[in-house]
Design an enzyme around this catalytic site. Structure first.
Site, PDB file in Angstrom:
ATOM      1  N   SER A 125      58.538 -19.322 -47.378  1.00 14.40           N
ATOM      2  CA  SER A 125      58.031 -20.425 -48.164  1.00 14.40           C
ATOM      3  C   SER A 125      56.675 -20.888 -47.621  1.00 14.40           C
ATOM      4  CB  SER A 125      59.073 -21.562 -48.171  1.00 14.40           C
ATOM      5  OG  SER A 125      58.757 -22.554 -49.102  1.00 14.40           O
ATOM      6  N   ARG A 163      63.315 -36.046 -51.820  1.00 14.13           N
ATOM      7  CA  ARG A 163      64.161 -34.951 -51.344  1.00 14.13           C
ATOM      8  C   ARG A 163      65.113 -34.472 -52.431  1.00 14.13           C
ATOM      9  NH1 ARG A 163      64.231 -30.591 -48.193  1.00 14.13           N
ATOM     10  NH2 ARG A 163      66.282 -30.134 -47.331  1.00 14.13           N
ATOM     11  N   ASP A 172      65.043 -16.791 -57.072  1.00  9.90           N
ATOM     12  CA  ASP A 172      64.082 -17.817 -56.654  1.00  9.90           C
ATOM     13  C   ASP A 172      63.120 -18.111 -57.806  1.00  9.90           C
ATOM     14  OD1 ASP A 172      62.203 -19.434 -55.447  1.00  9.90           O
ATOM     15  OD2 ASP A 172      61.765 -18.061 -53.790  1.00  9.90           O
ATOM     16  N   HIS A 203      65.588 -20.459 -54.115  1.00 10.15           N
ATOM     17  CA  HIS A 203      64.559 -20.396 -53.083  1.00 10.15           C
ATOM     18  C   HIS A 203      65.154 -20.446 -51.678  1.00 10.15           C
ATOM     19  CE1 HIS A 203      60.591 -20.692 -51.392  1.00 10.15           C
ATOM     20  NE2 HIS A 203      60.827 -21.873 -50.857  1.00 10.15           N
ATOM     21  N   ASP A 204      66.218 -21.196 -51.495  1.00 14.02           N
ATOM     22  CA  ASP A 204      66.828 -21.337 -50.166  1.00 14.02           C
ATOM     23  C   ASP A 204      67.485 -20.058 -49.673  1.00 14.02           C
ATOM     24  OD1 ASP A 204      66.020 -23.851 -49.530  1.00 14.02           O
ATOM     25  OD2 ASP A 204      67.941 -24.838 -49.907  1.00 14.02           O
TER      26      ASP A 204
END
Length: 382
Positions: A157, A227, A322, A355-356
């Protein structure tokens, strides 16, 4: 509580704060006369100093990438699945360096640390930073550690953006570059997500123009919302559907705005836990660094021209689910590297989380990392 550490864990680790005495000129035009970086290291630096690997963290990451700080810790460092004895980033072979970036909030000099000129936290007086500034700071750290050239620089990232900047700005100091779940620049959509997150923080009454430290408060509401928004973008629709679907905490609608769906509860928990460990000014700074990153800009918007300075060999990894930094963005990087005549390998990992996934112990992903880093280790003589 951990009663015994796994054989492939680096075990108990002790972070240390490393002073950087040299002045650092930043892209914004300001100069930091000195700064400190919080660092953890794993493994042993060999006699030739040829086996050092730098880990660059993402937006909310820090120096604690592997192992445990205390036997009471519930969880290890954020990339423990990949760093340790016998793991893809093998600490039996590599000397691994992980840091909290300049501007961070986990021990490195940043907005929440004391400005020696005023005796108060920097707050909004801390300069805005770029990825290039981080590379300059990390290069000074490498000097302090006696590392002239990294066997590999690795990051996912925002960390992957730092990896790319290393190869452009410090080409002779990087042998291999591992760019994971990254992009050559943010899309307008991604900049928009960051702006909404920043506005959530800036509009919180407890933010006080960034001087909330002086008021003994935290802009909890704004940082929590930022967040929650960010976390949605890190997960795929498939992952959220599989984990939560439309599950409710109670069987009937309550017809109010309390938590009713499990996904609501999850997001509120993620937001609150983030508030307890992260600084609002650092979040603003990090998202701006993301927005500013665009190495092609100084080369007529030609990414290949930017990469012609690079000397490293590259591994670029993308994840099929992602959508924040999609595989298409990784292929942009690969195509630019090919046009620049660089040595590049590319892997697309089938995944479901989003994405994680770059943080997850996906078998195919770990095989790709392990095979590539085995080559790096052999070249380093370990």
């Amino acid at each position: 509580m951990i009663t015994g550490f796994p054989a492939d864990s680096v075990g108990l680790v002790q972070p240390r704060r490393i002073p950087i005495a040299q002045p650092l000129t930043l892209d914004c035009g300001r100069v930091l006369p000195q700064h400190e970086l919080m660092v953890e290291t794993y493994g042993t630096l060999n006699a030739a100093h040829s086996n050092a690997v730098l880990i660059c963290h993402a937006l909310s990451g820090d120096h604690h990438a592997a192992g445990f700080h205390d036997a009471q810790d519930r969880k290890p460092g954020w990339w423990d699945s990949c760093i340790g004895p016998g793991k893809p980033i093998d600490t039996n072979r590599f000397f691994v360096v992980s840091l909290n970036n300049l501007g961070g909030c986990q021990g490195s000099t940043g907005p929440s640390t004391v400005n020696p000129e005023t005796g108060r936290p920097y707050g909004p007086d801390f300069p805005l930073l770029t990825v290039r500034d981080w590379v300059r700071s990390q290069a000074l750290l490498a000097d302090a550690l006696g590392i002239g050239r990294w066997a590999a620089v690795v990051g996912g990232s925002l960390g992957g953006m730092q990896v790319m900047q290393w190869t452009i700005d410090q080409p002779e100091r990087v042998a291999h570059a591992l760019v994971i779940a990254a992009a050559p620049k943010l899309s307008a959509q991604n900049i928009a997500f960051n702006e909404i997150a920043r506005q959530a923080i800036l509009s919180d009454p407890d933010f006080h123009g960034g001087r909330f430290y002086d008021h003994g408060v935290v802009p909890t509401h704004g940082l929590k919302l930022a967040r929650m928004l960010g976390h949605i973008t890190y997960l795929s629709d498939e992952a959220m559907r599989a984990k939560f679907g439309r599950l409710q905490r109670v069987n009937q609608f309550s017809f109010n705005f309390d938590v009713e769906f499990e996904v609501e509860s999850y997001l509120r928990y993620q937001g609150q836990s983030f508030v307890e460990r992260f600084d609002a000014n650092t979040y603003l700074l990090m998202t701006k660094a993301l927005d500013y990153f665009d190495p092609a800009r100084e080369h007529g918007d030609d990414l290949a021209a930017a990469f012609r300075r690079a000397q490293a060999r590259f591994l670029v990894i993308a994840f099929s689910s992602d959508w924040r930094f999609s595989p298409q963005r990784s292929r942009e990087i690969v195509r630019a590297l090919v046009r620049a005549g660089r040595d590049v390998s590319y892997a697309l990992i089938e995944s479901t989380l989003g994405h994680d996934d770059f943080l997850m112990p996906i078998p195919q992903y770990q095989r790709v990392l392990r095979d590539y880093l085995d080559r790096v280790a052999r070249e380093a003589g370990t």
